[in-house]
Design a protein around this motif. Structure first.
Motif, PDB file in Angstrom:
ATOM      1  N   SER A  66       0.849  -1.173   0.000  1.00 30.68           N
ATOM      2  CA  SER A  66       0.000   0.000   0.000  1.00 30.68           C
ATOM      3  C   SER A  66       0.896   1.238   0.000  1.00 30.68           C
ATOM      4  CB  SER A  66      -0.883  -0.065   1.242  1.00 30.68           C
ATOM      5  OG  SER A  66      -1.309   1.207   1.578  1.00 30.68           O
ATOM      6  N   GLN A  67       0.455   2.293  -0.651  1.00 28.77           N
ATOM      7  CA  GLN A  67       1.270   3.513  -0.692  1.00 28.77           C
ATOM      8  C   GLN A  67       0.902   4.496   0.418  1.00 28.77           C
ATOM      9  OE1 GLN A  67       4.028   3.629  -1.826  1.00 28.77           O
ATOM     10  NE2 GLN A  67       4.216   4.336  -3.925  1.00 28.77           N
ATOM     11  N   THR A  68       0.153   4.030   1.405  1.00 27.01           N
ATOM     12  CA  THR A  68      -0.223   4.928   2.497  1.00 27.01           C
ATOM     13  C   THR A  68       1.005   5.326   3.323  1.00 27.01           C
ATOM     14  OG1 THR A  68      -1.400   5.036   4.597  1.00 27.01           O
ATOM     15  CG2 THR A  68      -0.821   2.867   3.839  1.00 27.01           C
ATOM     16  N   LYS A  69       0.946   6.504   3.910  1.00 28.39           N
ATOM     17  CA  LYS A  69       2.068   6.945   4.738  1.00 28.39           C
ATOM     18  C   LYS A  69       1.980   6.334   6.134  1.00 28.39           C
ATOM     19  CE  LYS A  69       1.877  11.444   3.591  1.00 28.39           C
ATOM     20  NZ  LYS A  69       1.972  12.863   3.932  1.00 28.39           N
ATOM     21  N   ASP A  70       0.768   5.903   6.483  1.00 28.20           N
ATOM     22  CA  ASP A  70       0.533   5.404   7.830  1.00 28.20           C
ATOM     23  C   ASP A  70       0.964   3.949   7.959  1.00 28.20           C
ATOM     24  OD1 ASP A  70      -0.353   4.803  10.325  1.00 28.20           O
ATOM     25  OD2 ASP A  70      -2.489   4.819   9.813  1.00 28.20           O
ATOM     26  N   LYS A  71       2.106   3.741   8.610  1.00 33.49           N
ATOM     27  CA  LYS A  71       2.638   2.386   8.702  1.00 33.49           C
ATOM     28  C   LYS A  71       1.915   1.528   9.733  1.00 33.49           C
ATOM     29  CE  LYS A  71       7.106   3.199   6.745  1.00 33.49           C
ATOM     30  NZ  LYS A  71       8.507   2.902   6.692  1.00 33.49           N
ATOM     31  N   SER A  72       1.068   2.174  10.542  1.00 34.21           N
ATOM     32  CA  SER A  72       0.396   1.411  11.590  1.00 34.21           C
ATOM     33  C   SER A  72      -0.782   0.603  11.046  1.00 34.21           C
ATOM     34  CB  SER A  72      -0.077   2.349  12.700  1.00 34.21           C
ATOM     35  OG  SER A  72      -1.055   3.232  12.184  1.00 34.21           O
ATOM     36  N   VAL A  73      -0.965   0.627   9.702  1.00 34.46           N
ATOM     37  CA  VAL A  73      -2.086  -0.125   9.136  1.00 34.46           C
ATOM     38  C   VAL A  73      -1.931  -1.634   9.333  1.00 34.46           C
ATOM     39  CG1 VAL A  73      -2.818   1.565   7.434  1.00 34.46           C
ATOM     40  CG2 VAL A  73      -1.003  -0.051   6.854  1.00 34.46           C
ATOM     41  N   ILE A 117      14.511  -1.739  11.096  1.00 32.48           N
ATOM     42  CA  ILE A 117      14.102  -2.796  12.017  1.00 32.48           C
ATOM     43  C   ILE A 117      12.885  -2.334  12.791  1.00 32.48           C
ATOM     44  CG2 ILE A 117      16.278  -4.065  12.246  1.00 32.48           C
ATOM     45  CD1 ILE A 117      17.078  -2.215  14.489  1.00 32.48           C
ATOM     46  N   GLU A 118      12.055  -1.527  12.118  1.00 33.24           N
ATOM     47  CA  GLU A 118      10.849  -0.989  12.764  1.00 33.24           C
ATOM     48  C   GLU A 118       9.710  -2.003  12.679  1.00 33.24           C
ATOM     49  OE1 GLU A 118      11.552   1.891  14.145  1.00 33.24           O
ATOM     50  OE2 GLU A 118      13.493   1.889  13.147  1.00 33.24           O
ATOM     51  N   SER A 119       8.483  -1.517  12.979  1.00 38.36           N
ATOM     52  CA  SER A 119       7.343  -2.429  13.074  1.00 38.36           C
ATOM     53  C   SER A 119       7.048  -3.134  11.738  1.00 38.36           C
ATOM     54  CB  SER A 119       6.113  -1.675  13.549  1.00 38.36           C
ATOM     55  OG  SER A 119       5.722  -0.737  12.571  1.00 38.36           O
ATOM     56  N   GLY A 120       7.236  -2.424  10.629  1.00 42.10           N
ATOM     57  CA  GLY A 120       6.985  -3.033   9.323  1.00 42.10           C
ATOM     58  C   GLY A 120       7.855  -4.266   9.118  1.00 42.10           C
ATOM     59  N   ALA A 136      19.215  -7.058  12.373  1.00 41.05           N
ATOM     60  CA  ALA A 136      17.969  -7.621  11.837  1.00 41.05           C
ATOM     61  C   ALA A 136      17.840  -9.102  12.206  1.00 41.05           C
ATOM     62  CB  ALA A 136      17.917  -7.437  10.320  1.00 41.05           C
ATOM     63  N   ILE A 137      18.962  -9.831  12.165  1.00 40.53           N
ATOM     64  CA  ILE A 137      18.948 -11.254  12.518  1.00 40.53           C
ATOM     65  C   ILE A 137      18.614 -11.416  14.011  1.00 40.53           C
ATOM     66  CG2 ILE A 137      20.380 -13.341  12.737  1.00 40.53           C
ATOM     67  CD1 ILE A 137      21.924 -12.311  10.222  1.00 40.53           C
ATOM     68  N   GLY A 138      19.170 -10.523  14.842  1.00 39.82           N
ATOM     69  CA  GLY A 138      18.897 -10.571  16.280  1.00 39.82           C
ATOM     70  C   GLY A 138      17.407 -10.445  16.565  1.00 39.82           C
ATOM     71  N   ILE A 139      16.754  -9.559  15.830  1.00 39.10           N
ATOM     72  CA  ILE A 139      15.313  -9.368  16.035  1.00 39.10           C
ATOM     73  C   ILE A 139      14.537 -10.563  15.492  1.00 39.10           C
ATOM     74  CG2 ILE A 139      13.350  -7.936  15.328  1.00 39.10           C
ATOM     75  CD1 ILE A 139      15.388  -5.555  15.563  1.00 39.10           C
ATOM     76  N   LEU A 140      14.980 -11.088  14.360  1.00 39.97           N
ATOM     77  CA  LEU A 140      14.368 -12.302  13.809  1.00 39.97           C
ATOM     78  C   LEU A 140      14.412 -13.425  14.842  1.00 39.97           C
ATOM     79  CD1 LEU A 140      13.424 -13.809  11.103  1.00 39.97           C
ATOM     80  CD2 LEU A 140      15.806 -14.516  10.934  1.00 39.97           C
TER      81      LEU A 140
END
Lengths: 270, 78
Positions: A89-96, A124-127, A155-159
């Motif tokens: 989606s091209q929305t700016k709102d990543k909380s979707v 490494i944010e919510s997305g 990124a691997i640490g969070i995975l």
């Protein structure tokens, strides 16, 4: 029941989307069905790499919100009918995105395709966390360069802590693709060797992709480089896709270039 | 002929720097978001038997080995 693979990198600009597009197409060319999903909300790019940007009608957020069915939103690739694509989606709102919605979407894709490949956003944010949450495996893309490797380790640490599989006491499989290798530089000690990168990140190697100008040319045209049989990067992606489909493909040592080998031999007689 | 030995090759400099940077990244508690959750669960388990004041978890890296040391601070009364 298919396998869900997240393509991740930590740092942006290392070739993650290009890798996702080429692996998806490579898998499709191996006769397996594959759904490619762009999880980079707000920065839709996979459609351009695949040359499908003009055919996007519905995106994945509309599917999650019930505004469109998956069938309506999936776009068939022009070059392989085994490959389907779901746009970000091209929305700016990543909380979707939320876990429940992502889970439902992935479950229905998993039921209909052999492979489900998720192109994760950089960072490494919510997305990113939503992309890895329900993945069975992850493919990490790095460049042989310090900032890319360091960010990949984060990124691997969070995975390793946030994926659902890990939370259930299982292991999430992870593999590395080293992208943009310049053989001459590896030979002259100016670029990290694959073995060093694998040792630092403590991860298994899936494949090595050489630097190749053809990649930009391919993205200009919206035709993934794997379609160019002469391209060395395209050939590398063909080998990697084969491995993913269970073929035994030997690891080609692209870190020794022909000129590098020549210099080595010539050096012996100095 | 041995000129290349005089300057350390940049790839090996990169490897050394990365090894150290990544080790210190991994050492930071926030690299492992499950730490707080784990702490709470350990407190809950120990509390079933004895009074606990706090639990401290430290990650230690020694060469190739990584270890978690868990200190359980007990209540004085027990």
């Amino acid at each position: 029941m298919g396998i869900v693979i997240a393509v991740i990198s930590g740092k942006g600009g290392v070739g993650k989307t290009t890798a996702a597009a080429n692996l998806g197409l490579g898998i499709a060319q191996n006769g397996k069905t594959c759904a490619l999903v762009d999880f980079d909300i707000g920065q839709r790019n996979l459609d351009m790499i695949l040359g499908l940007e003009n055919r996007v009608v519905y995106d994945m957020v509309q599917v999650m919100d019930g505004e469109a069915t998956i069938k309506q939103a999936l776009i068939k690739s022009k070059v392989s009918e085994n490959l389907s694509f779901l746009a970000a989606s091209q929305t700016k709102d990543k909380s979707v995105l939320n876990s429940e919605k992502v889970k439902t979407l992935i479950a229905s894709l998993k039921a209909n395709f052999d492979f489900v490949i998720l192109d994760s956003p950089a960072g490494i944010e919510s997305g990113y966390e939503h992309t890895i949450e329900f993945a069975d495996a992850a493919i990490v893309i790095v460049n042989p360069e310090v900032s890319s490797i360091r960010d990949a380790d984060r990124a691997i640490g969070i995975l390793d802590s946030k994926s659902n599989k890990v939370k259930n006491g299982e292991e999430v499989a992870k593999y590395l693709i080293i992208n943009r290798i310049v053989a001459d530089m590896v030979q002259s000690g100016e670029m990290l060797r694959s073995e060093d990168i694998l040792e630092i990140l403590n991860i298994k190697l899936l494949g090595k992709v050489p630097e190749d100008k053809g990649v930009i040319d391919a993205s200009n045209q919206g035709k993934p480089v794997i379609l160019d049989k002469k391209s060395i990067a395209g050939q590398a992606y063909t080998r990697i896709a084969g491995r993913l489909c269970g073929e035994k493909v030997d690891m080609k040592d692209i870190e020794i270039s022909d000129s590098g080998l020549f210099k080595k031999i010539a050096g012996m007689f100095k | 002929m041995f000129g290349f030995l005089e300057k350390k090759q940049s790839a090996s400099v990169a490897k050394d720097r990365l090894t150290i940077a990544i080790m210190s990244d991994r050492n930071r508690g926030d690299a492992y978001p499950f730490m707080d959750e784990m702490k709470e669960e350990i407190i809950a388990v120990v509390k079933k038997y004895i009074g606990v004041r706090a639990v401290e978890i430290k990650k230690e890296i020694d060469g190739d080995f990584e270890a978690l040391s868990i200190d359980v601070l007990l209540d004085k009364t027990t």
